[in-house]
Design a protein around this motif. Structure first.
Motif, PDB file in Angstrom:
ATOM      1  N   GLU A 136       0.740  -1.115   0.025  1.00  0.00           N
ATOM      2  CA  GLU A 136      -0.031  -0.025   0.146  1.00  0.00           C
ATOM      3  C   GLU A 136       0.899   1.231   0.015  1.00  0.00           C
ATOM      4  OE1 GLU A 136      -1.610   3.435   1.958  1.00  0.00           O
ATOM      5  OE2 GLU A 136      -0.321   1.949   2.988  1.00  0.00           O
ATOM      6  N   THR A 137       2.025   1.090   0.468  1.00  0.00           N
ATOM      7  CA  THR A 137       3.086   2.414   0.536  1.00  0.00           C
ATOM      8  C   THR A 137       3.355   2.971  -0.881  1.00  0.00           C
ATOM      9  OG1 THR A 137       4.974   1.072   0.932  1.00  0.00           O
ATOM     10  CG2 THR A 137       3.763   1.718   2.635  1.00  0.00           C
ATOM     11  N   ALA A 145       5.725  12.426  -3.561  1.00  0.00           N
ATOM     12  CA  ALA A 145       6.583  13.002  -4.724  1.00  0.00           C
ATOM     13  C   ALA A 145       5.912  13.968  -5.077  1.00  0.00           C
ATOM     14  CB  ALA A 145       6.725  11.779  -5.966  1.00  0.00           C
ATOM     15  N   ILE A 146       4.480  14.018  -5.136  1.00  0.00           N
ATOM     16  CA  ILE A 146       3.900  15.268  -5.457  1.00  0.00           C
ATOM     17  C   ILE A 146       4.221  16.376  -4.376  1.00  0.00           C
ATOM     18  CG2 ILE A 146       1.768  16.478  -5.923  1.00  0.00           C
ATOM     19  CD1 ILE A 146       0.727  13.735  -7.297  1.00  0.00           C
ATOM     20  N   VAL A 357       9.068   7.033   4.394  1.00  0.00           N
ATOM     21  CA  VAL A 357       9.631   8.006   5.443  1.00  0.00           C
ATOM     22  C   VAL A 357       9.650   9.353   4.973  1.00  0.00           C
ATOM     23  CG1 VAL A 357      11.268   8.807   7.276  1.00  0.00           C
ATOM     24  CG2 VAL A 357      10.571   6.303   7.456  1.00  0.00           C
ATOM     25  N   GLU A 358      10.191   9.585   3.819  1.00  0.00           N
ATOM     26  CA  GLU A 358      10.466  10.637   3.196  1.00  0.00           C
ATOM     27  C   GLU A 358       9.228  11.281   2.840  1.00  0.00           C
ATOM     28  OE1 GLU A 358      15.011  10.145   1.583  1.00  0.00           O
ATOM     29  OE2 GLU A 358      13.549  10.585   0.308  1.00  0.00           O
ATOM     30  N   ALA A 359       8.435  10.338   2.141  1.00  0.00           N
ATOM     31  CA  ALA A 359       7.038  10.690   1.526  1.00  0.00           C
ATOM     32  C   ALA A 359       6.065  11.270   2.585  1.00  0.00           C
ATOM     33  CB  ALA A 359       6.283   9.614   0.769  1.00  0.00           C
ATOM     34  N   MET A 360       6.041  10.610   3.400  1.00  0.00           N
ATOM     35  CA  MET A 360       5.099  10.978   4.731  1.00  0.00           C
ATOM     36  C   MET A 360       5.370  12.025   5.358  1.00  0.00           C
ATOM     37  SD  MET A 360       2.664   8.748   4.352  1.00  0.00           S
ATOM     38  CE  MET A 360       1.661   9.221   5.696  1.00  0.00           C
ATOM     39  N   ALA A 362       6.732  14.493   3.787  1.00  0.00           N
ATOM     40  CA  ALA A 362       6.529  15.934   2.810  1.00  0.00           C
ATOM     41  C   ALA A 362       5.060  15.797   2.848  1.00  0.00           C
ATOM     42  CB  ALA A 362       6.830  15.241   1.473  1.00  0.00           C
ATOM     43  N   LEU A 363       4.160  14.871   3.080  1.00  0.00           N
ATOM     44  CA  LEU A 363       2.760  15.057   3.053  1.00  0.00           C
ATOM     45  C   LEU A 363       2.317  16.048   4.370  1.00  0.00           C
ATOM     46  CD1 LEU A 363       1.575  11.758   2.077  1.00  0.00           C
ATOM     47  CD2 LEU A 363       1.493  13.520   0.768  1.00  0.00           C
ATOM     48  N   VAL A 364       2.995  15.546   5.530  1.00  0.00           N
ATOM     49  CA  VAL A 364       2.702  16.318   6.675  1.00  0.00           C
ATOM     50  C   VAL A 364       3.105  17.956   6.648  1.00  0.00           C
ATOM     51  CG1 VAL A 364       3.402  16.746   9.170  1.00  0.00           C
ATOM     52  CG2 VAL A 364       2.930  14.481   8.279  1.00  0.00           C
ATOM     53  N   LEU A 365       4.324  18.111   5.947  1.00  0.00           N
ATOM     54  CA  LEU A 365       4.994  19.391   5.486  1.00  0.00           C
ATOM     55  C   LEU A 365       4.079  20.280   4.824  1.00  0.00           C
ATOM     56  CD1 LEU A 365       8.772  18.696   5.729  1.00  0.00           C
ATOM     57  CD2 LEU A 365       7.278  19.779   7.745  1.00  0.00           C
TER      58      LEU A 365
END
Length: 377
Positions: A136-137, A145-146, A357-360, A362-365
């Motif tokens: 799922e990740t 990435a977006i 970890v990097e993707a999640m 980025a979503l938070v920020l």
């Protein structure tokens, strides 16, 4: 099933199962006019995808399931720019071996979500774990990435998110060198130590066993002021984001649990002014977050990754007595059994969790950056 969406303004919903037709994401809230590179999305997916070789050789840490993880942008992007409308991305499954899981239709794998899913729903997709699978990740990585592209264009060249394997199979990096991360199959920040990690993982694979580890993440170029008190603090949302990753069992920021053994004088990040008259901290035990709000320093946190539960050693478990004509069971009866798992599985998840970890992050920020535009005039 609830809980498939994350974020308030920059909102992401993921869909799909490990052995279904496809997985994907819907990204809402991204402003119009953001340059969206399909190549950058694909690059991030390539870092996470299963079956990926390193230097042309099989990677002992990862599964041999070989998916291309090709992202298909279905909507929301026109001539390379976001339209301000929902961006939908689909990632088709092409290498499922569902027969490998036929012995799990009523039997629960120790360490997996099998039993808890069955208890919640009375029914589950046993093919690779269905929705609970780490597969799922891939949808999160596409969405992340977006978010990365939006943040890079909003915050400038100083902004960067870098995660790496700090510890794997009980062996820790002795130094941190970002240039080493993509030069070894474990994405460790220490090229020399990565060889020791890899050797230990090879040994565990031969035994039919697995390993855990620690992934550290450093985020640079984040302005001060991100985070929404009191219940949506930056560290609280990062913790939620990280703990939503199936294999993550713990998180610490800055000095983390070591702060429990220090004094206030040792742990406080004392403040001075730099040559430009801006606040400068003597150290960064806070991990770049004070009161749940970014303070302009590097954001640093570490997550604990559990060993892969799909091991090839025989294990003790239980199975349910299922009526095939009524799959959604209430008050099912169980019996004890032994289980030998088959199929293709990772041995250590750290290298594939690094891009997640990097993707999640980025979503938070991205979400907090958009919320922060409403914080003051």
């Amino acid at each position: 099933m609830g809980g498939n969406s994350f974020g308030k303004i920059f909102k992401v919903t993921t869909f799909g199962e490990s052995h279904g037709n496809a997985l994907g994401c819907i990204v809402e809230g991204i402003p119009a006019g953001v340059k969206i590179s399909a190549e950058k999305i694909q690059h991030e997916l390539e870092r996470r995808r299963p079956g990926k070789k390193f230097a042309g050789e099989k990677n002992a840490a990862v599964t041999s399931r070989n998916e291309s993880d090709t992202a298909e942008i279905l909507s929301g992007v026109f001539e390379g720019f976001s339209q301000g409308t929902p961006i939908a991305i689909a990632i088709k499954n092409t290498s499922q071996n569902s027969k490998d899981y036929s012995n799990l239709a009523a039997t629960f794998r120790p360490g997996h979500a099998d039993f808890s899913y069955f208890e919640k729903y009375g029914f589950r997709d046993y093919r690779g774990g269905g929705r609970s699978s780490g597969r799922e990740t891939c949808a999160r990585v596409a969405a992340g990435a977006i978010a990365k592209q939006f943040l890079e264009q909003s915050l400038g060249k100083k902004f960067a998110i870098t995660a790496y394997t700090l510890r794997a199979a009980g062996i820790s990096c002795e130094k941190i060198n970002f240039s080493d991360i993509e030069k070894n199959p474990l994405r460790a920040a220490d090229l020399k130590v990565s060889e020791l990690m890899q050797a230990k993982i090879e040994e565990l694979r031969a035994q039919g066993n697995s390993a855990g580890g620690i992934v550290e993440c450093e985020i640079r170029g984040v302005p001060s002021g991100l985070g929404e008190p009191v219940f949506e603090k930056l560290d609280a949302l990062l913790a939620q984001a990280m703990l939503s990753i199936g294999a993550v069992k713990g998180i610490e920021f800055g000095a983390g649990f070591a702060a429990a053994d220090s004094t206030g004088k040792e742990n406080n990040d004392q403040i001075r002014l730099d040559k430009n008259g801006k606040a400068k901290f003597s150290q960064n035990n806070s991990g770049g977050i004070l009161g749940g709000i970014s303070n302009g320093e590097k954001i640093i946190f570490r997550v604990a990754i559990k060993p892969v539960p799909s091991i090839f050693c025989e294990q003790k478990t239980i199975r349910a007595k299922i009526n095939p004509e009524k799959p959604a069971q209430k008050n099912a009866e169980f019996e004890e059994t032994d289980l030998q798992i088959h199929g293709r599985h990772d041995v250590c998840l750290c290298p594939r969790i690094v891009p997640v970890v990097e993707a999640m992050s980025a979503l938070v920020l991205a979400d907090l950056y958009l919320q922060n535009r409403c914080a003051k005039i």
